[in-house]
Design an enzyme around this catalytic site. Sequence first.
Site, PDB file in Angstrom:
ATOM      1  N   ARG A 238      30.817  12.845 -13.228  1.00 21.02           N
ATOM      2  CA  ARG A 238      30.154  11.574 -12.965  1.00 21.02           C
ATOM      3  C   ARG A 238      30.915  10.824 -11.888  1.00 21.02           C
ATOM      4  O   ARG A 238      32.146  10.742 -11.925  1.00 21.02           O
ATOM      5  CB  ARG A 238      30.072  10.715 -14.244  1.00 21.02           C
ATOM      6  CG  ARG A 238      29.118  11.248 -15.301  1.00 21.02           C
ATOM      7  CD  ARG A 238      27.667  11.145 -14.843  1.00 21.02           C
ATOM      8  NE  ARG A 238      26.729  11.634 -15.848  1.00 21.02           N
ATOM      9  CZ  ARG A 238      26.265  12.874 -15.923  1.00 21.02           C
ATOM     10  NH1 ARG A 238      26.695  13.780 -15.050  1.00 21.02           N
ATOM     11  NH2 ARG A 238      25.410  13.215 -16.850  1.00 21.02           N
ATOM     12  N   GLU A 266      22.197   8.134  -6.431  1.00 19.60           N
ATOM     13  CA  GLU A 266      21.489   9.381  -6.137  1.00 19.60           C
ATOM     14  C   GLU A 266      19.975   9.144  -6.189  1.00 19.60           C
ATOM     15  O   GLU A 266      19.466   8.709  -7.222  1.00 19.60           O
ATOM     16  CB  GLU A 266      21.895  10.461  -7.150  1.00 19.60           C
ATOM     17  CG  GLU A 266      23.374  10.813  -7.092  1.00 19.60           C
ATOM     18  CD  GLU A 266      23.786  11.818  -8.163  1.00 19.60           C
ATOM     19  OE1 GLU A 266      22.919  12.260  -8.951  1.00 19.60           O
ATOM     20  OE2 GLU A 266      24.979  12.156  -8.229  1.00 19.60           O
ATOM     21  N   HIS A 286      23.946  17.279  -6.670  1.00 21.24           N
ATOM     22  CA  HIS A 286      23.964  17.307  -8.141  1.00 21.24           C
ATOM     23  C   HIS A 286      23.275  18.570  -8.677  1.00 21.24           C
ATOM     24  O   HIS A 286      22.376  18.512  -9.516  1.00 21.24           O
ATOM     25  CB  HIS A 286      23.282  16.057  -8.715  1.00 21.24           C
ATOM     26  CG  HIS A 286      23.836  15.672 -10.061  1.00 21.24           C
ATOM     27  ND1 HIS A 286      23.975  14.372 -10.465  1.00 21.24           N
ATOM     28  CD2 HIS A 286      24.292  16.429 -11.101  1.00 21.24           C
ATOM     29  CE1 HIS A 286      24.476  14.325 -11.693  1.00 21.24           C
ATOM     30  NE2 HIS A 286      24.681  15.572 -12.087  1.00 21.24           N
TER      31      HIS A 286
END
Length: 325
Positions: A238, A266, A286
């Site tokens: 994270r 994001e 990601h």
Amino acid sequence: MKVYVRAPYSENNLIDLKNIFDEVIYEPWTLTGERFYENEMIDNLNRVNPDVLITELDRVTNKVLDSYKNLKLIGDCRSNPANIDINACNMHKLPVICTPGRNSIAVAEYIVGMIIMSYRNILPSIEWIKDGEWKEGTTPYYTWMGQEIYNKEVGIVGLGAVGKSLANLLTSFGANISYYDPYVKDIEKYKEKNLEDIFKESDIISIHLPVNSETNNMIDYKLLNYIKEGGILINSSRSQVINNNDLINIIKNKKITVILDVLPKEPPKYSELDFLKNNNVILTPHIGGATFQVTSHQSKILNERIFKWFKGEDLLKIIYNKEII
């Protein structure tokens, strides 16, 4: 009982669900490519009228639970139920079951791949050939000579499912593994260190932390500045666990390689990527846990836990919101 499956599920595990539920409604979010937000979740729960919800991305809030009161269990195909309001579930005495470790192999393999790509200069050497730089008399063997993982000092911050999978893979390469995790003790095959020593002594540092009051901005300028020249920092967990402003300063002022699969926002705005265009920053969108096999992993883990819930076994272990037990 009826189960409403909104997460991608493997066929054999769907069959297993049909052996214990009277009815299985399979409508994964991948059919439409979008999660349900509050109103869509309420409408569809009332339409299907399930006893159990299996989800992955759908928003389950207090408004949802106030509007639909027939749920007896929520299964969330995530390591951490970020899409679910756990306080609301507690108020409604509704147990939540998650799938820790569902993508641990995928993320660990991603990290090993990124380390090799960085150490062996894979991307720049490919571009070098494409740009026509491999000319008579050049010596690519020496131009692109890289590093081995063998005998490198690897520090893992957070020795959960992903951290353990990564440590296992890198051990097979001959790396020396150390870790920082105040909740994990006595792992004899790896060396436990404090956080400062991890950052001072490691050639490769990989972050595997959840976001909570302890970890938010835990990795700050002081720790980042300890990283060796030529060291590698990887964050696939994270973004919030690293102070972003401090990371920007380190990237600008120190020769280290930073590999990020997570960002503060994001998707990011184009203007927010300026500092990341530095040659020693490698970005991916990601995708560390994005493999086809994760669907099978999460389905298997969740089924095993649902079956235990039916039998009343290991509830303290399998239920995320233990407060309701």
